[in-house]
Design a protein around this motif. Structure first.
Motif, PDB file in Angstrom:
ATOM      1  N   LEU A  19       0.831  -1.207   0.000  1.00  0.00           N
ATOM      2  CA  LEU A  19       0.000   0.000   0.000  1.00  0.00           C
ATOM      3  C   LEU A  19       0.865   1.257   0.000  1.00  0.00           C
ATOM      4  O   LEU A  19       0.564   2.241  -0.684  1.00  0.00           O
ATOM      5  N   LEU A  20       1.934   1.209   0.774  1.00  0.00           N
ATOM      6  CA  LEU A  20       2.836   2.355   0.881  1.00  0.00           C
ATOM      7  C   LEU A  20       3.510   2.646  -0.458  1.00  0.00           C
ATOM      8  O   LEU A  20       3.641   3.806  -0.861  1.00  0.00           O
ATOM      9  N   GLY A  22       2.286   1.926  -3.362  1.00  0.00           N
ATOM     10  CA  GLY A  22       1.263   2.318  -4.334  1.00  0.00           C
ATOM     11  C   GLY A  22       0.755   3.736  -4.188  1.00  0.00           C
ATOM     12  O   GLY A  22       0.184   4.303  -5.120  1.00  0.00           O
ATOM     13  N   LYS A  23       0.937   4.352  -3.035  1.00  0.00           N
ATOM     14  CA  LYS A  23       0.427   5.707  -2.803  1.00  0.00           C
ATOM     15  C   LYS A  23       1.317   6.753  -3.454  1.00  0.00           C
ATOM     16  O   LYS A  23       2.535   6.679  -3.387  1.00  0.00           O
ATOM     17  N   LYS A  24       0.686   7.717  -4.088  1.00  0.00           N
ATOM     18  CA  LYS A  24       1.414   8.783  -4.778  1.00  0.00           C
ATOM     19  C   LYS A  24       1.499  10.065  -3.951  1.00  0.00           C
ATOM     20  O   LYS A  24       2.420  10.840  -4.110  1.00  0.00           O
ATOM     21  N   THR A  25       0.519  10.291  -3.077  1.00  0.00           N
ATOM     22  CA  THR A  25       0.467  11.544  -2.323  1.00  0.00           C
ATOM     23  C   THR A  25       0.890  11.331  -0.876  1.00  0.00           C
ATOM     24  O   THR A  25       0.818  10.226  -0.341  1.00  0.00           O
ATOM     25  N   GLY A  28      -1.948   9.895   1.930  1.00  0.00           N
ATOM     26  CA  GLY A  28      -2.110   8.477   2.240  1.00  0.00           C
ATOM     27  C   GLY A  28      -0.844   7.845   2.771  1.00  0.00           C
ATOM     28  O   GLY A  28      -0.888   6.962   3.632  1.00  0.00           O
ATOM     29  N   LYS A  29       0.308   8.282   2.284  1.00  0.00           N
ATOM     30  CA  LYS A  29       1.577   7.676   2.700  1.00  0.00           C
ATOM     31  C   LYS A  29       1.812   7.821   4.191  1.00  0.00           C
ATOM     32  O   LYS A  29       2.240   6.878   4.848  1.00  0.00           O
ATOM     33  N   ARG A  31      -0.304   8.182   6.633  1.00  0.00           N
ATOM     34  CA  ARG A  31      -1.235   7.376   7.427  1.00  0.00           C
ATOM     35  C   ARG A  31      -0.858   5.898   7.391  1.00  0.00           C
ATOM     36  O   ARG A  31      -0.882   5.215   8.412  1.00  0.00           O
ATOM     37  N   ILE A  32      -0.495   5.419   6.208  1.00  0.00           N
ATOM     38  CA  ILE A  32      -0.084   4.019   6.094  1.00  0.00           C
ATOM     39  C   ILE A  32       1.249   3.814   6.799  1.00  0.00           C
ATOM     40  O   ILE A  32       1.481   2.778   7.435  1.00  0.00           O
ATOM     41  N   LEU A  76      -8.112   6.430   4.928  1.00  0.00           N
ATOM     42  CA  LEU A  76      -7.648   7.085   3.699  1.00  0.00           C
ATOM     43  C   LEU A  76      -8.702   7.969   3.043  1.00  0.00           C
ATOM     44  O   LEU A  76      -8.460   8.544   1.981  1.00  0.00           O
ATOM     45  N   ARG A  78     -10.788  11.147   2.212  1.00  0.00           N
ATOM     46  CA  ARG A  78     -10.563  12.592   2.282  1.00  0.00           C
ATOM     47  C   ARG A  78     -11.839  13.307   2.687  1.00  0.00           C
ATOM     48  O   ARG A  78     -12.922  12.940   2.259  1.00  0.00           O
TER      49      ARG A  78
END
Length: 162
Positions: A19-20, A22-25, A28-29, A31-32, A76, A78
């Motif tokens: 998940l980490l 895969g996140k672009k912003t 989300g990064k 929080r994960i 995640l 918003r």
């Protein structure tokens, strides 16, 4: 012991790593990454995780509260902005964009204001119209001036070169 969290993280370390990646912003990064730090025991307390992530402990506790409440989806999700609605709605901007693409265009921003009021029933200030056309739509209201039929292409090219 104060600061020790009571939370069962459902995802495995490998799932959190995926998940980490895969996140672009950063939204989300972070929080994960919090969940990953707690799952791998790199951070024993929320206070330690806050120091590692450079966030306030209260912020991390809010994130964990949302994770407890609804899992990864809730963590995640918003929040929707609560600002005031735009002066010119989206449907008007799309019809406006079509009109700007037509060859006749507009004579200027004042003509656009008049067209909005007459055809769409929307009253908008000059400043609002300018910001929308120039910055958001990145368009120009004016059409290029017609070229005289008496001009020769060679003269135009010579003029451009000098």
């Amino acid at each position: 012991m104060a600061g020790v969290y009571k939370l069962e993280i459902k995802e495995s370390e490998e799932e959190l790593k995926q998940l980490l990646r895969g996140k672009k912003t950063a939204f989300g990064k972070e929080r994960i990454q919090l969940l990953y730090l707690l799952k791998t025991k790199q951070a024993e307390t929320v206070q330690d995780a806050a120091a590692m992530l450079g966030r306030h402990r209260g912020t991390l506790q809010e994130w964990l509260r949302s994770y407890r409440g609804g899992g990864m989806d809730e963590l995640l999700k918003r929040k929707v902005g609560s600002g005031r609605p735009r002066a010119i709605p989206g449907w008007a901007a799309s019809s406006w964009r079509k009109r700007l693409e037509q060859p006749q265009g507009f004579d200027g921003y004042e003509a656009i204001c008049n067209w909005l009021e007459k055809d769409l029933g929307i009253r908008a200030k000059y400043k609002t119209v300018h910001k929308l056309v120039h910055y958001r739509l990145q368009a120009s209201p004016k059409v290029p001036r017609p070229v005289s039929v008496k001009q020769s292409p060679q003269q135009r090219e010579a003029y451009k070169k000098t």
